[in-house]
Design a protein around this motif. Structure first.
Motif, PDB file in Angstrom:
ATOM      1  N   TYR A  36       0.863  -1.176   0.000  1.00 26.08           N
ATOM      2  CA  TYR A  36       0.000   0.000   0.000  1.00 26.08           C
ATOM      3  C   TYR A  36       0.902   1.229   0.000  1.00 26.08           C
ATOM      4  N   THR A  37       1.247   1.691  -1.179  1.00 20.53           N
ATOM      5  CA  THR A  37       2.154   2.824  -1.324  1.00 20.53           C
ATOM      6  C   THR A  37       1.594   4.045  -0.602  1.00 20.53           C
ATOM      7  N   ASP A  38       2.411   4.663   0.200  1.00 19.15           N
ATOM      8  CA  ASP A  38       2.107   5.891   0.935  1.00 19.15           C
ATOM      9  C   ASP A  38       1.152   5.708   2.111  1.00 19.15           C
ATOM     10  N   LEU A  39       0.842   4.469   2.499  1.00 15.90           N
ATOM     11  CA  LEU A  39       0.011   4.239   3.684  1.00 15.90           C
ATOM     12  C   LEU A  39       0.863   3.582   4.763  1.00 15.90           C
ATOM     13  N   THR A  40       0.603   3.962   5.998  1.00 19.99           N
ATOM     14  CA  THR A  40       1.290   3.325   7.117  1.00 19.99           C
ATOM     15  C   THR A  40       0.584   2.013   7.455  1.00 19.99           C
ATOM     16  N   ALA A  41       1.260   1.159   8.192  1.00 19.23           N
ATOM     17  CA  ALA A  41       0.651  -0.106   8.618  1.00 19.23           C
ATOM     18  C   ALA A  41      -0.596   0.150   9.460  1.00 19.23           C
ATOM     19  N   ALA A  42      -0.561   1.180  10.299  1.00 22.36           N
ATOM     20  CA  ALA A  42      -1.723   1.508  11.134  1.00 22.36           C
ATOM     21  C   ALA A  42      -2.911   1.935  10.275  1.00 22.36           C
ATOM     22  N   GLN A  43      -2.654   2.698   9.218  1.00 24.64           N
ATOM     23  CA  GLN A  43      -3.737   3.117   8.324  1.00 24.64           C
ATOM     24  C   GLN A  43      -4.340   1.911   7.602  1.00 24.64           C
ATOM     25  N   VAL A  44      -3.482   1.004   7.147  1.00 24.36           N
ATOM     26  CA  VAL A  44      -3.958  -0.200   6.469  1.00 24.36           C
ATOM     27  C   VAL A  44      -4.793  -1.047   7.429  1.00 24.36           C
ATOM     28  N   ASP A  45      -4.310  -1.204   8.653  1.00 22.69           N
ATOM     29  CA  ASP A  45      -5.058  -1.966   9.656  1.00 22.69           C
ATOM     30  C   ASP A  45      -6.434  -1.346   9.890  1.00 22.69           C
ATOM     31  N   ALA A  46      -6.488  -0.018   9.962  1.00 21.88           N
ATOM     32  CA  ALA A  46      -7.767   0.667  10.178  1.00 21.88           C
ATOM     33  C   ALA A  46      -8.713   0.441   8.995  1.00 21.88           C
ATOM     34  N   PHE A  47      -8.185   0.493   7.772  1.00 25.39           N
ATOM     35  CA  PHE A  47      -9.028   0.241   6.599  1.00 25.39           C
ATOM     36  C   PHE A  47      -9.514  -1.213   6.575  1.00 25.39           C
ATOM     37  N   GLN A  48      -8.645  -2.142   6.940  1.00 19.46           N
ATOM     38  CA  GLN A  48      -9.064  -3.546   6.964  1.00 19.46           C
ATOM     39  C   GLN A  48     -10.163  -3.775   7.999  1.00 19.46           C
ATOM     40  N   GLN A  49     -10.070  -3.103   9.126  1.00 21.90           N
ATOM     41  CA  GLN A  49     -11.125  -3.198  10.130  1.00 21.90           C
ATOM     42  C   GLN A  49     -12.413  -2.559   9.604  1.00 21.90           C
ATOM     43  N   GLN A  50     -12.273  -1.480   8.859  1.00 22.04           N
ATOM     44  CA  GLN A  50     -13.433  -0.795   8.294  1.00 22.04           C
ATOM     45  C   GLN A  50     -14.154  -1.683   7.279  1.00 22.04           C
ATOM     46  N   VAL A  51     -13.421  -2.509   6.544  1.00 23.35           N
ATOM     47  CA  VAL A  51     -14.044  -3.433   5.595  1.00 23.35           C
ATOM     48  C   VAL A  51     -14.998  -4.373   6.336  1.00 23.35           C
ATOM     49  N   VAL A  52     -14.604  -4.782   7.531  1.00 17.21           N
ATOM     50  CA  VAL A  52     -15.403  -5.721   8.324  1.00 17.21           C
ATOM     51  C   VAL A  52     -16.561  -5.016   9.040  1.00 17.21           C
ATOM     52  N   SER A  53     -16.333  -3.792   9.489  1.00 12.67           N
ATOM     53  CA  SER A  53     -17.313  -3.123  10.346  1.00 12.67           C
ATOM     54  C   SER A  53     -18.228  -2.128   9.637  1.00 12.67           C
ATOM     55  N   ASP A  54     -17.888  -1.705   8.434  1.00  8.57           N
ATOM     56  CA  ASP A  54     -18.663  -0.678   7.734  1.00  8.57           C
ATOM     57  C   ASP A  54     -19.188  -1.246   6.415  1.00  8.57           C
ATOM     58  N   PRO A  55     -20.496  -1.590   6.356  1.00 11.39           N
ATOM     59  CA  PRO A  55     -21.049  -2.191   5.136  1.00 11.39           C
ATOM     60  C   PRO A  55     -20.905  -1.303   3.892  1.00 11.39           C
ATOM     61  N   ALA A  56     -21.001   0.003   4.055  1.00 13.64           N
ATOM     62  CA  ALA A  56     -20.863   0.905   2.901  1.00 13.64           C
ATOM     63  C   ALA A  56     -19.439   0.861   2.349  1.00 13.64           C
ATOM     64  N   PHE A  57     -18.459   0.793   3.233  1.00 11.56           N
ATOM     65  CA  PHE A  57     -17.064   0.707   2.804  1.00 11.56           C
ATOM     66  C   PHE A  57     -16.804  -0.640   2.129  1.00 11.56           C
ATOM     67  N   ALA A  58     -17.363  -1.704   2.697  1.00  7.77           N
ATOM     68  CA  ALA A  58     -17.232  -3.037   2.094  1.00  7.77           C
ATOM     69  C   ALA A  58     -17.866  -3.056   0.706  1.00  7.77           C
ATOM     70  N   ASP A  59     -18.984  -2.367   0.537  1.00 14.25           N
ATOM     71  CA  ASP A  59     -19.619  -2.272  -0.783  1.00 14.25           C
ATOM     72  C   ASP A  59     -18.722  -1.536  -1.772  1.00 14.25           C
ATOM     73  N   ARG A  60     -18.050  -0.463  -1.309  1.00 10.86           N
ATOM     74  CA  ARG A  60     -17.133   0.265  -2.202  1.00 10.86           C
ATOM     75  C   ARG A  60     -15.979  -0.636  -2.638  1.00 10.86           C
ATOM     76  N   LEU A  61     -15.493  -1.458  -1.708  1.00 11.32           N
ATOM     77  CA  LEU A  61     -14.425  -2.395  -2.070  1.00 11.32           C
ATOM     78  C   LEU A  61     -14.945  -3.415  -3.078  1.00 11.32           C
ATOM     79  N   THR A  62     -16.131  -3.936  -2.860  1.00  7.71           N
ATOM     80  CA  THR A  62     -16.718  -4.909  -3.792  1.00  7.71           C
ATOM     81  C   THR A  62     -16.866  -4.300  -5.183  1.00  7.71           C
ATOM     82  N   GLN A  63     -17.350  -3.069  -5.249  1.00 10.20           N
ATOM     83  CA  GLN A  63     -17.487  -2.389  -6.550  1.00 10.20           C
ATOM     84  C   GLN A  63     -16.128  -2.181  -7.210  1.00 10.20           C
ATOM     85  N   ARG A  64     -15.119  -1.841  -6.408  1.00  9.14           N
ATOM     86  CA  ARG A  64     -13.778  -1.631  -6.964  1.00  9.14           C
ATOM     87  C   ARG A  64     -13.212  -2.942  -7.489  1.00  9.14           C
ATOM     88  N   ILE A  65     -13.465  -4.037  -6.787  1.00  7.49           N
ATOM     89  CA  ILE A  65     -12.996  -5.354  -7.231  1.00  7.49           C
ATOM     90  C   ILE A  65     -13.678  -5.718  -8.562  1.00  7.49           C
TER      91      ILE A  65
END
Length: 122
Positions: free
Chosen positions: A85-114
């Motif tokens: 993850y260019t330009d992201l810290t490990a803590a930021q990546v961890d927070a985004f990964q947690q957001q994928v699990v806890s935030d349905p709207a964010f998970a939907d954005r990831l699904t659309q991007r995939i």
């Protein structure tokens, strides 16, 4: 294949960092020291950091999905590996990964991007 590309990228970053940290070569006088530069992620907006995370994750999952695995453990390992993850810290990546699990709207954005990155099955 994915792992070797990731290792190559990490090796290149390590080599670059090592070369930058050595100072000026051939200079027998006092070596110049520079203050550490602020993290590139500090100047990025939250939307840009999110885009970096979503794009890298989608590209990683599409790449893993496109491979044929004869060993289920190798496939699981490939899916579980973390892309760069260019330009992201490990803590930021961890927070985004947690957001994928806890935030349905964010998970939907990831699904659309995939779906946009991998294309749709025909």
């Amino acid at each position: 294949m994915i792992r070797s590309r990731a290792l190559l990228a990490v090796a290149a970053l390590a080599l670059t960092a090592g070369l930058c940290a050595c100072g000026k070569s051939g200079n027998s006088t006092k070596t110049e020291m520079q203050a550490p530069k602020p993290s590139p992620s500090a100047s990025l907006t939250q939307d840009r950091r999110e885009t970096i995370f979503l794009d890298a994750t989608a590209q990683h999952l599409c790449s893993v999905q496109s491979q044929v695995y004869t060993d289920p453990a190798a496939m699981a390992s490939a899916y579980a590996s973390r892309p760069i993850y260019t330009d992201l810290t490990a803590a930021q990546v961890d927070a985004f990964q947690q957001q994928v699990v806890s935030d349905p709207a964010f998970a939907d954005r990831l699904t659309q991007r995939i779906q946009a990155t991998c294309g749709t099955a025909k």
